[in-house]
Structure formats: structure tokens, C-alpha cells
Design an enzyme around this catalytic site. Structure first.
Site, PDB file in Angstrom:
ATOM      1  N   LYS A  51       0.829  -1.204   0.000  1.00  0.00           N
ATOM      2  CA  LYS A  51       0.000   0.000   0.000  1.00  0.00           C
ATOM      3  C   LYS A  51       0.865   1.256   0.000  1.00  0.00           C
ATOM      4  CE  LYS A  51      -3.579   0.014   2.734  1.00  0.00           C
ATOM      5  NZ  LYS A  51      -4.995   0.279   2.775  1.00  0.00           N
ATOM      6  N   ARG A  68      -3.280   2.889   8.674  1.00  0.00           N
ATOM      7  CA  ARG A  68      -3.636   1.631   7.996  1.00  0.00           C
ATOM      8  C   ARG A  68      -2.428   0.729   7.851  1.00  0.00           C
ATOM      9  NH1 ARG A  68      -8.441   2.508   4.535  1.00  0.00           N
ATOM     10  NH2 ARG A  68      -8.859   4.723   4.516  1.00  0.00           N
ATOM     11  N   GLY A  75      -7.817  -7.400   4.271  1.00  0.00           N
ATOM     12  CA  GLY A  75      -8.730  -7.513   5.403  1.00  0.00           C
ATOM     13  C   GLY A  75      -8.175  -8.240   6.608  1.00  0.00           C
ATOM     14  N   MET A  83      -5.469  -7.381   8.549  1.00  0.00           N
ATOM     15  CA  MET A  83      -4.876  -6.574   9.623  1.00  0.00           C
ATOM     16  C   MET A  83      -5.721  -5.327   9.877  1.00  0.00           C
ATOM     17  SD  MET A  83      -0.880  -7.098   8.806  1.00  0.00           S
ATOM     18  CE  MET A  83      -1.108  -6.728   7.108  1.00  0.00           C
ATOM     19  N   ARG A 122      -3.413  -1.549  -6.103  1.00  0.00           N
ATOM     20  CA  ARG A 122      -2.534  -2.728  -6.096  1.00  0.00           C
ATOM     21  C   ARG A 122      -2.985  -3.627  -7.233  1.00  0.00           C
ATOM     22  NH1 ARG A 122      -5.574  -5.065  -0.722  1.00  0.00           N
ATOM     23  NH2 ARG A 122      -7.560  -5.199  -1.759  1.00  0.00           N
ATOM     24  N   HIS A 128     -16.267  -8.940   1.443  1.00  0.00           N
ATOM     25  CA  HIS A 128     -15.246  -9.824   2.019  1.00  0.00           C
ATOM     26  C   HIS A 128     -15.347 -11.233   1.446  1.00  0.00           C
ATOM     27  CE1 HIS A 128     -13.671 -12.566   5.144  1.00  0.00           C
ATOM     28  NE2 HIS A 128     -12.720 -11.654   5.216  1.00  0.00           N
ATOM     29  N   ARG A 179       1.256 -47.108 -10.665  1.00  0.00           N
ATOM     30  CA  ARG A 179       1.375 -47.916  -9.435  1.00  0.00           C
ATOM     31  C   ARG A 179       0.569 -49.196  -9.632  1.00  0.00           C
ATOM     32  NH1 ARG A 179       0.801 -42.459  -6.920  1.00  0.00           N
ATOM     33  NH2 ARG A 179       2.443 -42.194  -5.367  1.00  0.00           N
ATOM     34  N   ARG A 199       5.605 -49.414 -12.518  1.00  0.00           N
ATOM     35  CA  ARG A 199       6.383 -49.783 -11.326  1.00  0.00           C
ATOM     36  C   ARG A 199       5.951 -51.172 -10.854  1.00  0.00           C
ATOM     37  NH1 ARG A 199       5.791 -46.302  -6.010  1.00  0.00           N
ATOM     38  NH2 ARG A 199       3.829 -47.438  -5.866  1.00  0.00           N
ATOM     39  N   GLU A 237      14.212 -43.518  -3.479  1.00  0.00           N
ATOM     40  CA  GLU A 237      13.324 -43.054  -2.408  1.00  0.00           C
ATOM     41  C   GLU A 237      13.861 -43.401  -1.031  1.00  0.00           C
ATOM     42  OE1 GLU A 237       9.406 -44.679  -3.243  1.00  0.00           O
ATOM     43  OE2 GLU A 237      10.254 -46.512  -4.033  1.00  0.00           O
ATOM     44  N   SER A 268      13.680 -42.344 -10.939  1.00  0.00           N
ATOM     45  CA  SER A 268      12.539 -41.487 -10.624  1.00  0.00           C
ATOM     46  C   SER A 268      12.540 -41.309  -9.114  1.00  0.00           C
ATOM     47  CB  SER A 268      11.238 -42.137 -11.100  1.00  0.00           C
ATOM     48  OG  SER A 268      10.162 -41.284 -10.786  1.00  0.00           O
ATOM     49  N   GLY A 275      11.212 -40.877  -5.717  1.00  0.00           N
ATOM     50  CA  GLY A 275       9.954 -41.049  -4.972  1.00  0.00           C
ATOM     51  C   GLY A 275      10.059 -40.193  -3.719  1.00  0.00           C
ATOM     52  N   THR A 276       9.697 -38.943  -3.896  1.00  0.00           N
ATOM     53  CA  THR A 276       9.958 -37.996  -2.788  1.00  0.00           C
ATOM     54  C   THR A 276       8.987 -38.167  -1.621  1.00  0.00           C
ATOM     55  OG1 THR A 276       8.749 -36.417  -4.146  1.00  0.00           O
ATOM     56  CG2 THR A 276      11.142 -36.213  -4.108  1.00  0.00           C
ATOM     57  N   ASN A 277       7.917 -38.949  -1.823  1.00  0.00           N
ATOM     58  CA  ASN A 277       7.055 -39.234  -0.662  1.00  0.00           C
ATOM     59  C   ASN A 277       7.834 -40.092   0.328  1.00  0.00           C
ATOM     60  OD1 ASN A 277       5.040 -38.035  -2.189  1.00  0.00           O
ATOM     61  ND2 ASN A 277       4.238 -39.982  -2.940  1.00  0.00           N
ATOM     62  N   ASP A 278       8.361 -41.214  -0.192  1.00  0.00           N
ATOM     63  CA  ASP A 278       9.139 -42.075   0.700  1.00  0.00           C
ATOM     64  C   ASP A 278      10.464 -41.432   1.083  1.00  0.00           C
ATOM     65  OD1 ASP A 278       7.746 -44.457   1.411  1.00  0.00           O
ATOM     66  OD2 ASP A 278       7.723 -44.996  -0.707  1.00  0.00           O
ATOM     67  N   CYS A 314       8.424 -38.485  -9.085  1.00  0.00           N
ATOM     68  CA  CYS A 314       7.022 -38.912  -9.169  1.00  0.00           C
ATOM     69  C   CYS A 314       6.316 -38.864  -7.821  1.00  0.00           C
ATOM     70  CB  CYS A 314       6.901 -40.289  -9.804  1.00  0.00           C
ATOM     71  SG  CYS A 314       7.700 -41.577  -8.844  1.00  0.00           S
ATOM     72  N   TYR A 342      12.122 -34.334 -15.938  1.00  0.00           N
ATOM     73  CA  TYR A 342      10.663 -34.159 -15.930  1.00  0.00           C
ATOM     74  C   TYR A 342      10.127 -34.292 -14.509  1.00  0.00           C
ATOM     75  CZ  TYR A 342      10.323 -39.205 -15.309  1.00  0.00           C
ATOM     76  OH  TYR A 342      10.438 -40.460 -14.794  1.00  0.00           O
TER      77      TYR A 342
HETATM   78  C1  PEP Z   1       7.041 -41.975  -3.543  1.00  0.00           C
HETATM   79  O1  PEP Z   1       7.408 -42.618  -2.574  1.00  0.00           O
HETATM   80  O2  PEP Z   1       7.295 -40.768  -3.691  1.00  0.00           O
HETATM   81  C2  PEP Z   1       6.234 -42.602  -4.592  1.00  0.00           C
HETATM   82  C3  PEP Z   1       5.907 -41.949  -5.691  1.00  0.00           C
HETATM   83  O3  PEP Z   1       5.797 -43.857  -4.364  1.00  0.00           O
HETATM   84  P1  PEP Z   1       4.538 -44.173  -3.445  1.00  0.00           P
HETATM   85  O4  PEP Z   1       3.889 -42.905  -3.102  1.00  0.00           O
HETATM   86  O5  PEP Z   1       3.679 -45.072  -4.233  1.00  0.00           O
HETATM   87  O6  PEP Z   1       5.203 -44.852  -2.296  1.00  0.00           O
HETATM   88 MG    MG Z   2       7.340 -44.780  -2.669  1.00  0.00          MG
END
Ligand code: PEP
Ligand code: MG
Length: 907
Positions: free
Chosen positions: A34, A104, A113, A115, A362, A478, A586, A641, A776, A795, A797-800, A862, A882
């Protein structure tokens, strides 16, 4: 000696009419959005009421020191206040001709809205006389004073607003007045006395010792004290719960702080040649090039946003008697602002007795549909480049367009109509309070939050609900602004709705319909209609503006985008959204439904014959599955997989079986059948993992039960061979999960290669099927050079990988302690949603080592992070080939990848 930090910047003109502004639009980090844009508007010659801005850094210093002012800051503010008085030729608190100011908030990133604001500051028992004398309008002056006391008490001191509202109601009853405007100057003067009494009775002397005089708390008369307390309150509002929640949801850093803008008041409530309004230079709902917004004659700014009175459309303003000139000037300002900022702008203005004043501008918040249209139109108008157009659309916002819509062939009766405030359709149970929406969401229920109008306190409920419906307020109310920002469907101002929130019901005027809590309704925020019952919703398509922006995005991105899909329908959907292949199929998802029986029979029968027949049945089924997948993705890679989860996931719950056995035993069931079930229970128990995520899963399954990977690889190769013979061009790839050593990969690669060779021989076709692995586990990342020597692709596996890097169990952690970690700032965000820097470091190491071990290695990701724009930026920086994400995130990922490339071009 260190140089003194500048904490205050002025804007606007001096007494001679020269611009003496010290800041500019480039200083948002210092002056807040602002403050920076007020400076910019003053610099380009627009009518901005003069004032000064106290920096965001001062707010953080004050907060970090435990609400103690940095040395010299108050003196600097005092000198800028004196400078402002000198520029205006008026003094704050003056008994003859008082200067009034607004105070203000204004953070570097817009937090609408969230603050606090205080208006009319500087009024006291003396200066009210000056205001009366100067305006000749005692009613206006007393009304300003009562508004100031009310706002100051609520915002600065934290007193309950109802204390004051109740006093107004009581006064109206006493006078037989129908509305506030029927109260006379005398009535308002009496209310001011009453408000001061309420203040004295309720403000805490311990918390505000500066307000104690003669042993009693009194409403502050000293303008300097008023100003200091108001600025402290605005600083404090940076950390109020709703601002904190808003920042968390919008990933805004907590250490930015808010600036405070102290600005001369201008009044939109000085009669019928005064007005106030909010507007956009284009339509923020659909992007149409038109002036858009609302105004109110004879009102203060907050009245428009609060939706208390129904507003009129901005296009009418220049035709209103006494407002023509200002209305025409305003339209010129719209054009000037757009050309200057090269964006669609959102504006707050006030007209004081025919004279236009700009209070804020803004970049306007807009729906995804509007963002796309505005970006494309502005590129075509020559205002911005294609690269800028691609960067103007928030990737996460596209989610709005990928939301379901009402099925066009559905029939339904509309029970109410309102404004189409935020697009998309929602179906849910009616709730009448934010708290009920939150409670229902916790039970897993979908709701529509129905309110007269929302306030910032409703934010948590608005987040929890599928859609928002209000009976009051315009398109800049709002509810509308926040819903658009969140991408939640919203219909507002549905006036037929007569809501009794306490009784948890709403009557639809002119009908005998009464909506009660729990009734299901559907609303369409694209058209503004409300329907009783659930309307069928349909999936979106990529056409028009969305298609154009995504095509432009594809010109710039260097990251590929694939989808995670495990059936032909999802594969086709992702292809229609622009996926360039399947990054993760999967296969365990193919073992559900009736297939579950077959895999159960494999797991639970030890004799080789039964096992073989189960595997044969699975082979038949899987061959069909893969045939469908490869056909849907003809010509594009499909990474299949091999089976990953621990086997007990396919079995019944042992506890349910145990309960059943005990019950039947008590009822005198036959001993033989009980014995058989006990044996089954023992068997199932033997597969239960104490920590399933660390047990017999991933590649370990294939090593312990080689018959499984052989079956799956045979099915993959056979399906590919069949398609090849049909003249198609399948591209399967085989991925081994949860590898931690190269030896595991080597062994399973051998099994897979031998099986592929057998199929090729049997089918008489040549197949080249790349074989790779998931990374992973941390051990895999740090030995990626060795593993890559045996892999065609990685690939991540960023979850694990997140789970095993933190040692957090991915299945329970989000409900357990992550919310507390976030609240206590032990984590800046949920690492399962946006990649953590520590995990990203392992990915980087994995990529670098992997490419050392195999220069031709293809690398992707993935895990869920593959569809998250912030993570995509990190992956772009690491140099992945990718990302792969769920089908609905594919368009989001395409756009995010383009923005990453435009912001950080790869070397
Ligand atoms: C992971 O672990 O990131 C993954 C893609 O495999 P999953 O989620 O099936 O374990
Ligand atoms: Mg996994």
C-alpha cells in the site's frame, strides 16, 4: 558508527503543491504494497492525500524486541507528523481546524482484510469543536467522533464491538429511529459520551497504564498517544490469528512485517457530492475489459467492503448529479494506472465534496479465468510480453478451472440467485457458522457455508467449506474477495435468503422452502445460482484461454511433465491435459476389487500349485491392464512400477477377523470352521508389519517372491508385443521400487531382462524396454553413482524419500504432530506437500552422482511434490528431466515449469 536506519517515508505534496514523496513502487519490501503504491501514485501525479509510511522493518524490530520501540523511532515519527502538519497547514488535535488521519496496515504482499485500520484519528473533546466549525456540519463531526471511539476501542484496545453496537441500538430505540442516519447531531453527541463511559468501564488499566488519569481509565485525548497506540495496534495485528493463518495458507513469510500508513483523512460521508468505492480496472471474475466495482454515496470506505449497505455499480458514478466530474476523472485514472503498472489494478477511492482522492491501488486479485483472459488480452494489446503473460497466472490458481462444473444436461430448480462472485461449482451440506464448517470438515463432510456476510473471523470456515453463499454484499465484499483468492466457489448477495444463523435455518423469500443445517445444496459460482439438492458435476476441459496460456508455457519450459496414472481413463485424461507420458503407474492399484481375491489366494496359499494358478490369473488380468495403458499412451513412455506395498495391505484386517471368531465362538459355532479361521488369522498376522513402511515391500518383495516380478514383466512385455503387432507404438519402461543397494537392482534387472527376452522369443518381436529404479531411500541417493550404472532412469519417490529422510511416518504424521510443528514454526511448511531443502539436497546429490554413473540417465520425480509449483521450481533448478504428478495437476505443472524456466533459465 553505523548509519541511522530510515524508518519513515513521506508521500504526497507539500504546502506549495510540489510532490515531496520519498518512496516508489519498487520499495514494497520496505513500505509495504500500500505504502509503495501510494508513493508511486503520488509520483505520477495522481491525487493522493498526503501522509507518511512507517517501514515494515520497524514493525519486525518492535515485535522482535517484545513490543518495544527501536531507539529513535518515535522521534522520527513525531518529526514526520510535524512535517505533515506543516504541509497541510493544520495540526492534529487542533481546536480550530484539526487534521484527522487514518492509520492503515500494508504488508509487502497483499493480505486483504487481515490486519487493522483506524480512521478519524486525532479527534478529541477539543478538536471536535474545530471539525464542527470547519465543516459547519455538527452531525458529520459527531458521527466521525463516535466512529473513531468505536474503531479505536475495538481495534486498538480490543474491546468487544457489540458493547458499542448495543449502545447505538438502545439510542435508536429511545429516539424511535429506524436507522443510524435518523440519529441527530445531539443524539450522536450523547452517544459519544456513552461510548467514552463504556471505554472507561472496560479498558484494562493494567494493560494501558498510559490511559489512566486521576485513577481512572479515560479515552485518550492526546493525539500523540492516540497515534502511538494505533500504530502499535497495527504492528500487533501482523501476528493476529487470522493474519497468521492467512500467511500460512498463502506461504507468506512471517518475518516480513507490516508497514503503517498514516494519511490525511478524506471523507466520503460529507453529503451527496461525496462517495467512496472500490473498483478494478477490468472484471476480476471473468477478465472482461470494463470498469468494475461498487460505490456508495455519502459513506466511509469501510462501509463498502463490509457489505453493510447495498452498493451501486461503478459505471453509473459519472452519471450521478454532483459526481460527474470526479466520476469521469476516475475513469481516466483507471486507464493511466493500467498503462503505468501494466496490470489489472484494484483501486480504493473517495470523493470528498466532488473532489477525487486515490487511497490505494494494487494488482487486483482475480479468478483463474480472469487471470488468463487479462494476461492474454494485455499481451495482445502490446502492454506485456508473452513471457510476462505466462508469469501473470498463478499455477495453483488453475486448479479453480480444473474443478468440476454443473453438468449441462442436469435438470434442477434454482431456489435463489445471487452474484457470481467466484467460479466453480460446489455441493455440500448447509452450515451456518465457520465453526460448524470446520467441525464438519474434520468429520470428512462437505459443506456450503451460508452467512449473511462473512467477516475475517470466518476465514477458517471458508477454507473448510466447499463453497460460500451469502445473502448480502457485492462483488467486492469480504466473501467475494476471499473466495476468489482461495479459488472457492462463491455466490454472494443472494437476497432471497433470509438467514437466522442462531436457529440454523434460512427461509427463501417468496417460497415455502426452509434450508436447515445439514440440507444438501449445490451452488454455481460461475453463474450465481443456488439449487436445492445435489446437482451432478462434470469434469473440466482444456480449451480457450487456458489452452492458449498452456501452449505459450510449453514454449518456455525445459522440464517435461508426465502423469501418475494407473488406469486407461486417467491416462487419457492426463494426455488431454498435456501429459507427455506416464511417470508412475502404481500396479498395486490394479489389484483392487475382484483382483484382491486372487492376490490374497497367492499370499495365503503356500502350496506351489495354488500359487501358480493365482499368478496365472494375475498375469491374464495384468496383461489386459497394460494393454489398455500402453494403448491410451501410444507413442509416449509409460513407466510401470513393479509391486511396491507390503502384502498385508491386500489382506483383511486381522483384528476384524479376530472379533468375528470370538463372537462365533461365544455363539457356539462349529469347531472345525473356527479352527480354519484361526489358522487364517495366524497367517494374516504373520504378514503384518510393525512398521509397514520399513518392511517387506518394494524391491524386497520381488527378491523374496521372484514369481511376482516375472509375472508382471511378462504381462508388460506381452501387452507391448501385442500392440506392436497391431501396428501401434507402445513405450513401456519398468521401474523397480525402494531400492537401497545396487545389488538389489542388479538382481531384479537380471530377472526382468531374462523375462523380456523370453517374451520376445515367444512373440517374435523385438522389444527394447528401459529398466530403471525409484530413488526413495537416502542410501540410494548417496550411492546413486553405483546404482545408475545399472539403471536406464531414476525417478525420485519424494514421498518415501521425505519419510525416510525425516523418519516421519507418511501415513500418520500429518494428523499427528505436523500441525503443531507448523503452529510452533518448527517447520516452515508441510514437507510432504512442498519439498524440504534437506530432501532436495539428497535429490540433487542423487542426480549429480547418477549422471556421473550413467551420462545417459533420464531423471524425474514422481512423488506428490511433482505437482507442487514451489517444488517444481526446485526440481527445475536441480536439472531434472521431468516431473510426474496426478492428472489434474498436469496443467499446473506445465505452467509452473515454464515460470521456473523464465525466472531461472538453465545454463
Ligand atoms: C514416492 O514414494 O514418492 C512414490 C511416488 O511412491 P509411493 O507414493 O507409491 O510410495
Ligand atoms: Mg514410494
Amino acid at each position: 558508527m553505523t548509519e541511522a536506519v530510515k524508518r519513515v517515508y513521506r508521500f504526497g505534496k507539500d504546502a506549495q503543491g510540489s510532490n515531496v514523496t520519498e518512496g516508489s513502487a519498487a520499495m514494497k519490501a520496505v513500505l509495504g504494497g500500500k505504502g509503495a503504491n501510494l508513493a508511486e501514485m503520488a509520483n505520477i501525479g495522481l491525487p493522493v492525500p498526503p501522509g507518511f509510511t512507517i517501514t515494515c522493518q520497524t514493525c519486525m524490530e518492535y515485535a522482535n524486541a517484545g513490543n518495544v520501540w527501536p531507539e529513535g523511532a518515535l522521534d522520527e515519527i513525531a518529526s514526520y507528523r510535524a512535517d505533515l502538519e506543516q504541509r497541510m497547514g493544520k495540526r492534529i488535535g487542533d481546536a480550530d481546524d484539526p487534521l484527522l488521519v487514518s492509520v492503515r496496515s500494508g504488508a509487502p504482499l497483499s493480505m486483504p482484510g487481515m490486519m487493522d485500520t483506524v480512521l478519524n484519528l486525532g479527534l478529541n473533546d477539543r478538536s471536535i469543536q474545530g471539525l464542527i466549525a470547519q465543516t459547519g456540519n455538527p452531525r458529520f463531526a459527531w458521527d466521525s467522533y463516535r466512529r473513531f471511539i468505536q474503531m479505536f476501542s475495538n481495534v486498538v484496545i480490543g474491546l468487544d464491538g457489540d458493547l458499542f453496537e448495543n449502545a447505538i441500538i438502545a439510542m435508536k430505540q429511545l429516539r424511535g429511529a429506524a436507522s443510524d442516519t435518523d440519529l441527530t447531531a445531539e443524539d450522536l453527541a450523547e452517544l459519544v459520551g456513552e461510548f467514552k463511559r463504556i471505554f472507561s468501564e472496560n479498558a484494562s488499566p493494567e494493560r494501558y497504564p498510559a490511559l489512566v488519569a486521576d485513577g481512572q481509565v479515560t479515552f485518550p485525548q492526546d493525539p500523540e498517544l492516540q497515534l502511538r497506540l494505533a500504530v502499535e495496534a497495527v504492528f500487533g495485528s501482523w501476528n493476529n490469528p487470522r493474519a497468521t493463518l492467512y500467511r500460512q495458507k498463502n506461504k507468506i513469510a512471517d518475518d516480513l512485517g507490516t508497514a503503517v500508513n498514516v494519511q490525511c483523512m478524506v471523507f466520503g460521508n460529507k453529503g451527496n457530492t461525496s462517495a467512496t468505492g472500490v473498483a478494478f480496472t477490468r472484471n476480476p471474475a471473468d477478465g472482461t475489459k470494463e470498469f468494475y466495482g461498487d460505490y456508495l454515496v455519502n459513506a466511509q470506505g469501510e462501509d463498502v467492503v463490509a457489505g453493510i449497505r447495498n452498493t451501486s455499480p461503478i459505471s453509473e458514478l459519472k452519471h450521478i448529479e454532483g459526481l460527474q466530474e470526479a466520476g469521469t476523472e476516475l475513469e481516466e485514472v483507471f486507464v493511466l494506472l493500467e498503462n503505468h503498472f501494466r496490470d489489472m489494478m484494484d483501486i480504493e477511492f473517495t470523493i470528498e465534496q466532488g473532489r477525487l482522492w486515490m487511497l490505494q491501488t494494487r494488482a487486483g486479485k482475480r479468478t483463474a479465468a480472469s487471470a488468463l483472459k487479462v494476461a492474454i488480452d494485455m499481451q495482445r494489446e502490446g502492454l506485456i510480453t508473452k513471457e510476462e503473460a505466462v508469469c501473470r497466472v498463478e499455477p495453483d490458481q488453475l486448479d479453480q478451472l480444473l474443478h468440476p462444473q454443473f453438468d449441462r444436461s442436469a435438470t434442477y430448480d434454482v431456489i435463489a440467485r445471487g452474484l457470481n462472485a467466484s467460479p466453480g461449482a460446489a455441493v455440500g451440506k448447509v452450515v451456518f457458522s465457520a465453526a460448524d464448517a470446520v467441525a464438519a470438515a474434520e468429520r470428512g463432510e462437505k459443506t456450503v457455508l451460508v452467512r449473511w456476510e462473512t467477516t475475517p473471523d470466518d476465514l477458517a470456515g471458508m477454507i473448510a467449506a466447499e463453497g460460500i453463499l451469502t445473502s448480502h454484499g457485492g462483488k467486492t465484499s469480504h466473501a467475494a474477495v476471499i473466495a476468489r483468492g482461495m479459488g472457492a466457489p462463491c455466490v454472494c448477495g443472494a437476497e432471497a435468503l433470509k438467514i437466522d444463523a442462531e436457529a440454523k435455518q434460512a427461509r427463501i423469500a417468496g417460497t415455502d422452502i426452509v434450508l436447515r443445517e445439514g440440507d444438501v445444496i449445490s451452488l454455481d459460482g460461475t453463474t450465481g445460482i443456488v439449487v436445492l439438492g445435489a446437482v451432478d458435476l462434470v469434469e473440466p476441459e482444456i480449451t480457450g484461454d487456458l489452452d492458449t496460456i498452456l501452449e505459450w508455457a510449453d514454449e518456455f519450459r525445459t522440464l517435461g511433465v508426465r502423469a501418475n496414472a494407473d488406469n486407461p481413463e486417467d491416462a487419457e485424461l492426463s494426455r488431454s491435459f498435456g501429459a507427455e507420458g506416464i511417470g508412475l503407474d502404481r500396479t498395486e492399484h490394479m489389484f483392487l476389487g475382484e483382483r484382491k481375491q486372487i492376490i490374497q489366494s497367492f499370499i495365503l496359499n503356500d502350496d506351489p500349485e495354488s500359487r501358480q494358478s493365482a499368478v496365472d490369473a494375475l498375469y491374464e488380468a495384468q496383461t489386459g491392464d497394460f494393454y489398455g495403458m500402453f494403448k491410451a499412451m501410444d507413442g509416449l513412455p509409460v513407466i510401470v512400477r513393479l509391486l511396491d506395498p507390503p502384502l498385508h495391505e491386500f489382506l483383511e484386517s486381522p483384528r476384524a477377523l479376530e472379533v468375528d471368531i470370538t463372537r462365533r465362538e461365544a455363539a457356539g459355532a462349529d469347531a472345525r470352521s473356527l479352527a480354519a479361521d484361526r489358522e487364517l488369522l495366524a497367517k494374516i498376522d504373520s504378514f503384518v508389519e510393525a512398521n509397514p513402511m520399513l518392511g517387506l515391500r518394494g524391491c524386497r518383495l520381488g527378491i523374496v517372491y521372484p514369481i511376482l516380478p516375472v509375472m508382471q514383466v511378462r504381462a508388460i512385455a506381452t501387452a507391448a508385443a501385442r500392440l506392436r503387432k497391431e501396428g501401434l507404438n507402445p513405450h513401456p519402461e519398468i521401474m523397480i521400487p525402494l531400492v537401497s543397494t545396487v545389488a538389489e537392482l542388479e538382481k531384479l534387472r537380471g530377472v526382468a531382462e531374462a523375462t523380456i527376452a523370453e517374451v520376445c522369443e515367444a512373440e517374435g518381436v523385438e522389444l527394447s524396454i528401459p529398466i530403471g529404479t525409484m530413488i526413495e531411500l537416502p542410501r540410494a541417493a548417496v550411492t546413486a553413482d553405483q546404482i545408475a550404472a545399472k539403471a536406464d532412469f531414476f525417478s525420485f519417490g519424494t514421498n518415501d524419500l521425505t519419510q525416510t529422510t525425516f523418519g516421519f511416518s507418511r501415513d500418520d504424521v500429518e494428523g499427528e504432530f505436523i500441525p503443531q510443528y507448523l503452529a510452533e514454526k518448527l517447520l516452515p511448511y508441510n514437507p510432504f506437500a512442498t519439498i524440504d531443502p534437506g530432501v532436495a539436497k539428497l535429490v540433487r546429490m542423487g542426480v549429480e552422482l547418477g549422471r556421473e554413473g550413467n551420462p545417459d540417465l533420464v531423471v524425474g520425480v514422481c512423488g506428490e511434490h511433482g505437482g507442487d509449483p514451489d517444488s517444481i521450481r526446485t526440481f527445475h533448478g536441480i536439472g531434472l528431466d521431468y516431473v510426474s504428478c496426478s492428472p489434474y495437476r498436469v496443467p499446473v505443472a506445465r505452467l509452473a515449469a515454464a515460470q521456473a524456466a523464465l525466472r531461472e533459465p538453465r545454463a
